[in-house]
Motif scaffolding. Structure first.
Motif, short mmCIF file in Angstrom:
data_model
loop_
_atom_site.label_atom_id
_atom_site.label_comp_id
_atom_site.label_asym_id
_atom_site.label_seq_id
_atom_site.Cartn_x
_atom_site.Cartn_y
_atom_site.Cartn_z
N VAL A 8 8.57 5.85 8.80
CA VAL A 8 7.71 6.48 9.79
C VAL A 8 6.31 6.53 9.17
N VAL A 9 5.44 5.66 9.67
CA VAL A 9 4.17 5.37 8.98
C VAL A 9 2.99 5.96 9.76
N ALA A 10 2.22 6.81 9.09
CA ALA A 10 1.00 7.33 9.69
C ALA A 10 -0.12 6.31 9.56
N THR A 11 -0.94 6.20 10.61
CA THR A 11 -2.08 5.29 10.62
C THR A 11 -3.35 6.08 10.92
N PRO A 12 -4.53 5.51 10.71
CA PRO A 12 -5.77 6.25 10.92
C PRO A 12 -5.93 6.76 12.35
N ILE A 13 -6.64 7.88 12.49
CA ILE A 13 -6.93 8.43 13.82
C ILE A 13 -8.28 7.95 14.32
N VAL A 26 3.89 -1.10 3.13
CA VAL A 26 5.11 -0.98 3.94
C VAL A 26 5.03 -1.88 5.17
N LEU A 27 3.90 -1.85 5.86
CA LEU A 27 3.76 -2.65 7.08
C LEU A 27 3.79 -4.15 6.79
N GLN A 28 3.37 -4.52 5.59
CA GLN A 28 3.39 -5.94 5.23
C GLN A 28 4.79 -6.42 4.83
N THR A 29 5.62 -5.51 4.36
CA THR A 29 6.90 -5.94 3.77
C THR A 29 8.12 -5.70 4.65
N VAL A 30 8.01 -4.85 5.69
CA VAL A 30 9.16 -4.64 6.55
C VAL A 30 9.39 -5.88 7.42
N SER A 31 10.55 -5.94 8.04
CA SER A 31 10.88 -7.09 8.90
C SER A 31 10.30 -6.95 10.29
N MET A 45 -3.52 -4.33 12.73
CA MET A 45 -2.84 -5.35 11.93
C MET A 45 -3.81 -6.46 11.52
N ALA A 46 -4.66 -6.88 12.44
CA ALA A 46 -5.62 -7.94 12.13
C ALA A 46 -6.60 -7.50 11.05
N HIS A 47 -7.03 -6.23 11.13
CA HIS A 47 -8.00 -5.72 10.15
C HIS A 47 -7.44 -5.77 8.73
N PHE A 48 -6.14 -5.48 8.59
CA PHE A 48 -5.53 -5.45 7.26
C PHE A 48 -4.70 -6.69 6.97
N ALA A 75 21.76 -5.10 9.95
CA ALA A 75 21.68 -6.42 9.32
C ALA A 75 20.93 -6.38 8.00
N GLY A 76 20.54 -5.18 7.58
CA GLY A 76 19.87 -5.03 6.30
C GLY A 76 18.36 -5.10 6.36
N GLU A 77 17.80 -5.14 7.55
CA GLU A 77 16.35 -5.23 7.69
C GLU A 77 15.73 -3.83 7.75
N SER A 78 14.55 -3.68 7.17
CA SER A 78 13.81 -2.43 7.27
C SER A 78 12.76 -2.54 8.36
N ILE A 79 12.46 -1.40 8.98
CA ILE A 79 11.58 -1.36 10.14
C ILE A 79 10.58 -0.22 9.95
#
Length: 280
Positions: A8-13, A26-31, A45-48, A75-79
């Motif tokens: 559960v990922v917080a992002t900028p406001i 985390v956002l780069q490595t999850v499935s 996503m484009a910015h980073f 299936a073993g994937e992280s989200i």
């Protein structure tokens, strides 16, 4: 196979510089990223330079997405779960999904970051040791005033979210329910270019905002100073008098329920008080 996790990922406001290094990793490595609005989050996503696939998870499809997400976890994937801004689940979708994932025995890992209510609270100058978050007030004035009336004697700092379209109406109803002198802070467009944090008695704040249409625009966090303790004590004395009268005619449970409606105090509090009075 690594352990599957729902992050559960917080992002900028507002200010993208507030994105944490951990959130980016985390956002780069999850499935998969489950986003409230994929079109809105695409800019982040484009910015980073995050290329992870996204699916939408919002108020209207959250329950339908659960099966698909749990299948991916199985299936073993992280989200990763994100909202449009700030911390997911805080006046945003996600509660139903997180509960289902936990019930399915998968780990849920928070990745902390921005939250508009905490950001506003730390700069408002109101007591921050005890506070209550109420989210968005009802859209209709009658329901909004009923909710505010129920909170009028709350001693903790009150925190609300409000929109451009209802900010004046909500302040007007706060003045009617809390009195003209109750201190209110309006925090607007936090972390953005036109950030404004203005505190004053609600009557003054309302007039100031009426005179400047620009101050009525944007996303708001509204913080209200709690009721004075003495006022709460006076209310409790009156509530006990009402309860005693009702106990003369009604069983404890009914007396407590009716006293709650008449006084605005919590039914459980009055029920316990009724038990204590009976035992005494």
């Amino acid at each position: 196979m690594s352990e599957a996790v729902l992050y559960v990922v917080a992002t900028p406001i507002g200010n993208l510089a507030d994105m944490t290094a951990r959130a980016i990793e985390v956002l780069q490595t999850v499935s998969l990223i489950a986003a409230e609005d994929t079109r809105h989050s695409a800019r982040l996503m484009a910015h980073f330079n995050i290329k992870t696939p996204m699916i939408s998870v919002h108020d209207h499809n959250e329950r339908q997405r659960i099966e698909r997400i749990i299948e991916r976890l199985s299936a073993g994937e992280s989200i990763a779960l994100i909202s449009d801004a700030g911390t997911p689940l805080i006046s945003d979708p996600g509660f139903v999904l997180v509960r289902a994932v936990r019930e399915a025995q998968f780990r849920v890992v928070p990745v902390p970051g921005c939250s508009a209510l905490v950001t506003a609270l730390c700069a408002a100058g109101l007591p921050s040791d005890r506070f209550v978050f109420e989210g968005f007030l009802p859209a209709k004035s009658l329901a909004r005033r009923q909710r505010l009336d129920a909170l009028a004697r709350e001693e903790r700092t009150l925190i609300f979210y409000e929109s451009t379209h209802r900010i004046l109406a909500s302040l007007e109803d706060m003045q009617a329910c809390f009195g003209s002198e109750r201190m209110v802070v309006a925090a607007r467009e936090l972390t953005k270019t036109f950030e404004t944090i203005k505190g004053a008695p609600v009557s003054e704040l309302l007039e100031w905002m009426r005179q400047d249409a620009n101050q009525q625009k944007g996303e708001f966090v509204v913080l209200v100073q709690g009721a004075p303790a003495a006022a709460a004590d006076d209310v409790n004395v009156e509530a006990m008098r009402v309860l005693d009268v009702l106990l003369e005619e009604l069983p404890i449970k009914q007396a407590a329920a009716l006293a709650a409606k008449l006084t605005g105090l919590k039914k459980n509090f009055l029920y316990q008080a009724a038990l204590a009075r009976r035992d005494a």
